[in-house]
Enzyme design. Structure first.
Site, mmCIF file in Angstrom:
data_model
loop_
_atom_site.group_PDB
_atom_site.id
_atom_site.type_symbol
_atom_site.label_atom_id
_atom_site.label_comp_id
_atom_site.label_asym_id
_atom_site.label_seq_id
_atom_site.Cartn_x
_atom_site.Cartn_y
_atom_site.Cartn_z
ATOM 1 N N LYS A 1 -10.332 -10.483 -23.737
ATOM 2 C CA LYS A 1 -9.482 -11.320 -24.595
ATOM 3 C C LYS A 1 -10.418 -11.997 -25.587
ATOM 4 O O LYS A 1 -11.073 -12.988 -25.277
ATOM 5 C CB LYS A 1 -8.756 -12.362 -23.736
ATOM 6 N N GLU B 1 -20.148 -32.974 -27.248
ATOM 7 C CA GLU B 1 -20.486 -31.797 -28.056
ATOM 8 C C GLU B 1 -19.646 -31.804 -29.338
ATOM 9 O O GLU B 1 -18.426 -31.922 -29.284
ATOM 10 C CB GLU B 1 -20.184 -30.515 -27.266
HETATM 11 P P1 NAD Z 1 -12.468 -22.174 -26.172
HETATM 12 O O1 NAD Z 1 -12.698 -22.629 -24.785
HETATM 13 O O2 NAD Z 1 -11.535 -22.958 -27.019
HETATM 14 O O3 NAD Z 1 -11.921 -20.687 -26.194
HETATM 15 C C1 NAD Z 1 -12.615 -19.632 -25.565
HETATM 16 C C2 NAD Z 1 -11.638 -18.560 -25.165
HETATM 17 O O4 NAD Z 1 -10.791 -19.039 -24.132
HETATM 18 C C3 NAD Z 1 -10.719 -18.109 -26.299
HETATM 19 O O5 NAD Z 1 -10.579 -16.713 -26.230
HETATM 20 C C4 NAD Z 1 -9.407 -18.798 -25.964
HETATM 21 O O6 NAD Z 1 -8.266 -18.151 -26.471
HETATM 22 C C5 NAD Z 1 -9.435 -18.734 -24.445
HETATM 23 N N1 NAD Z 1 -8.601 -19.724 -23.757
HETATM 24 C C6 NAD Z 1 -8.292 -20.980 -24.147
HETATM 25 N N2 NAD Z 1 -7.543 -21.593 -23.194
HETATM 26 C C7 NAD Z 1 -7.390 -20.705 -22.177
HETATM 27 C C8 NAD Z 1 -6.729 -20.752 -20.920
HETATM 28 N N3 NAD Z 1 -6.096 -21.853 -20.498
HETATM 29 N N4 NAD Z 1 -6.777 -19.659 -20.135
HETATM 30 C C9 NAD Z 1 -7.439 -18.540 -20.531
HETATM 31 N N5 NAD Z 1 -8.077 -18.440 -21.725
HETATM 32 C C10 NAD Z 1 -8.064 -19.512 -22.531
HETATM 33 O O7 NAD Z 1 -13.916 -22.078 -26.826
HETATM 34 P P2 NAD Z 1 -14.264 -21.745 -28.350
HETATM 35 O O8 NAD Z 1 -13.788 -22.907 -29.166
HETATM 36 O O9 NAD Z 1 -13.792 -20.379 -28.668
HETATM 37 O O10 NAD Z 1 -15.864 -21.709 -28.349
HETATM 38 C C11 NAD Z 1 -16.665 -22.828 -28.565
HETATM 39 C C12 NAD Z 1 -17.132 -23.408 -27.256
HETATM 40 O O11 NAD Z 1 -17.781 -22.395 -26.496
HETATM 41 C C13 NAD Z 1 -18.158 -24.506 -27.384
HETATM 42 O O12 NAD Z 1 -17.878 -25.510 -26.437
HETATM 43 C C14 NAD Z 1 -19.472 -23.831 -27.024
HETATM 44 O O13 NAD Z 1 -20.459 -24.692 -26.529
HETATM 45 C C15 NAD Z 1 -19.015 -22.877 -25.988
HETATM 46 N N6 NAD Z 1 -19.967 -21.766 -25.863
HETATM 47 C C16 NAD Z 1 -20.766 -21.706 -24.773
HETATM 48 C C17 NAD Z 1 -21.705 -20.686 -24.647
HETATM 49 C C18 NAD Z 1 -22.636 -20.598 -23.475
HETATM 50 O O14 NAD Z 1 -23.263 -19.551 -23.324
HETATM 51 N N7 NAD Z 1 -22.767 -21.606 -22.655
HETATM 52 C C19 NAD Z 1 -21.794 -19.718 -25.637
HETATM 53 C C20 NAD Z 1 -20.955 -19.820 -26.744
HETATM 54 C C21 NAD Z 1 -20.034 -20.838 -26.842
#
Ligand code: NAD
Ligand code: 6OD
Length: 484
Positions: free
Chosen positions: A176, A388
């Protein structure tokens, strides 16, 4: 209008419900994305299950490795298409994506194929009362159908960082992608078919989180494990979903990373590395630095040099070779980052540079642009020091001793990464080992060897992936005991 379809059982699947993909550079719609329904997700999971029990599951490791090499070659053969799609979705400069995102997208298939090919398992000869003995050996079986939930900041890189090892270990996947960045995951479907990956091994379903494809994948009883990269709050929701059925999760989440700059550092290298760690990808890197601690004798010089660097960044179109900073991902994210820019002022920060939205010419005026921003003067307990932001910004604080900076840098709910700048080797090891983080860089930043463990502490995640550590997540280790 470009149509971005789901990829299920080796075929592109259109659906009735669509959502808009908006260009972060212009604010204009650039594609219609076909949202997967619950029935589409069910079909993707069923296809993944069938492939697991069928051709993919029956393939030898050597055959699987060759197929994954072909996927890597396929990405490289269509490098420019991947590059254009990734930059259109994210607004990042091509100079960045052509060095990091797309090559890593290909490398993730080659390197994890090599890991699987070369890693041995444990072996224990055993004595038995009859004197004939027994042998024990470890055998790694695939974990099954893996749900892969991806973020938008490094879409192809972070998706393949999961899909590469998952497939190398013999699993099948339902991916996804983020709703903000659907294009490269879909394009990879074409590469999978061309590489001869059997239908159902790699599936892509588009949509959102709650009430949409994200929730349908993570709550699906036929999904055996979930690997997630994204925000900590989303990770918590996914961990709850995975509790039903006691399914393993790997969570890579947010960060509020500190850089520590000692007065004995190579000053120019520290500035260059900190520039990258704060501003690369418009600050949207989980490993990026949002807190910089600088030893007092070089504090003023460091602030002045970083200010000069930030003010020299050129914002512009991805394809312009002189661009070194792109956009934030969306208007929604721009509003979030701007709310922190305001909060920093409200909390008493001195704005060294930036703090707002730049004027951009022509159609770029509608994009999600933001100024690179530096603050000083905040107390350690300010929200801007704790939460963050995920934008091109940092706060710089002076420090006077190693103990003081360790206490301040570690006083945070996140624990993903740090960058330590010093010429004192003993101190470098000491500080790296005492930081509460999963990754510590010394005199570098984002220098990645894919064989090494990757993951965060505290709110930044659980589990480690990378090299053999990925095998630990994507396989189940069984013991086979044979009486001789
Ligand atoms: P997000 O959590 O908003 O979304 C990530 C994914 O989760 C998306 O595909 C979204 O549609 C899905 N999603 C959202 N709610 C969900 C649910 N309830 N159930 C299942 N799927 C769901 O994150 P983002 O805004 O896309 O990315 C930015 C964040 O990611 C920042 O906090 C960043 O620090 C983090 N990040 C962490 C790493 C790491 O390796 N630690 C790497 C990259 C990004
Ligand atoms: O390089 C990687 O493998 C990785 N997972 C990088 C994560 C970057 C976060 O934004």
């Amino acid at each position: 209008m470009k149509q971005i379809l789901n990829f299920i059982n080796g075929e592109f699947v259109a659906t009735e419900r669509h959502f808009d993909k908006i260009s972060p550079q212009t604010g204009q719609k650039i594609a219609d994305v076909h949202e997967a329904s619950k029935a589409n997700v069910d079909a993707a999971v069923a296809a993944a299950r069938a492939a697991l029990n069928g051709p993919w599951g029956r393939m030898t490791v050597a055959e699987r490795v060759q197929k994954l090499y072909a996927v890597a070659d396929g990405i490289n053969a269509r490098f420019d298409e991947f590059l254009a799609a990734e930059c259109a979705d994210t607004g990042k400069p091509m100079s960045l994506a052509s060095h990091i995102d797309i090559p890593r997208g290909a490398a993730n298939f080659k390197i994890f194929a090599d890991v699987v090919k070369n890693v041995a398992t444990e072996f224990f000869p055993m004595e038995t009362p009859d004197g004939k003995g027994a042998i024990n050996y470890g055998f790694r079986a695939p974990i099954g159908v893996v749900g892969v939930i991806c973020p938008w900041n490094l879409p192809l890189l972070l998706m393949t960082w999961k899909v590469g090892p998952a497939l190398a270990c013999g699993n099948t996947v339902v991916v996804k992608p983020s709703e903000e960045t659907p294009q490269t995951a879909a394009l990879l479907g074409e590469v999978m078919n061309a590489a001869g990956i059997p239908p159902g091994v790699y599936n892509v379903v588009h949509g959102f989180g709650p009430g949409s494809a994200g929730e349908f994948v993570t709550t699906h009883p036929q999904v055996d494990a979930i690997t997630f990269t994204g925000e900590t709050r989303t990770g918590e929701a996914i961990m709850k979903a995975a509790a039903t059925g006691v399914r393993p999760v790997s969570l890579e989440m947010g960060g509020k990373n500190a850089a520590i700059v000692f007065a004995d550092c190579d000053f120019d290298a520290a500035i260059e590395g900190t520039m990258r760690s704060v501003f690369a990808n418009c600050g949207q890197v989980c490993l990026g630095t949002e807190r910089v601690y600088v030893e007092r004798p070089i504090f003023d010089k460091f602030v002045a040099a970083l200010k000069q660097g930030a003010e020299g960044l050129k914002l512009g179109r991805p394809e312009d070779a002189s661009t070194n900073m792109g956009t934030l991902i969306s208007k929604e994210h721009q509003n979030k980052v701007l709310s922190y820019y305001q909060l920093a002022v409200d909390e008493g920060a001195t704005v060294v540079t930036g703090g707002g939205v730049p004027q951009m010419p022509g159609e770029l005026a509608g994009g999600s642009w933001i100024q690179p921003t530096i603050w000083t003067g905040l107390p350690e307990n300010a929200r801007v020091m704790k939460e963050e932001i995920f934008g091109p910004c940092c706060h710089i604080s002076p420090f006077d001793s190693e103990e003081e900076v360790l206490q301040k840098a570690n006083d945070n709910a996140y624990g993903l990464a740090t960058a330590i700048w010093t010429r004192d080797v003993s101190r470098a090891h000491r500080v790296a080992q005492r930081m509460h983080v999963g990754l510590a860089w010394v005199n570098s930043w984002f220098l990645r060897d894919l064989r090494t463990p990757f993951g965060g502490s505290k709110l930044s995640g659980i589990g480690r992936e990378g090299g053999v550590h990925s095998l630990e997540f994507y396989t189940e280790l069984k013991n086979v005991c044979v009486k001789l």
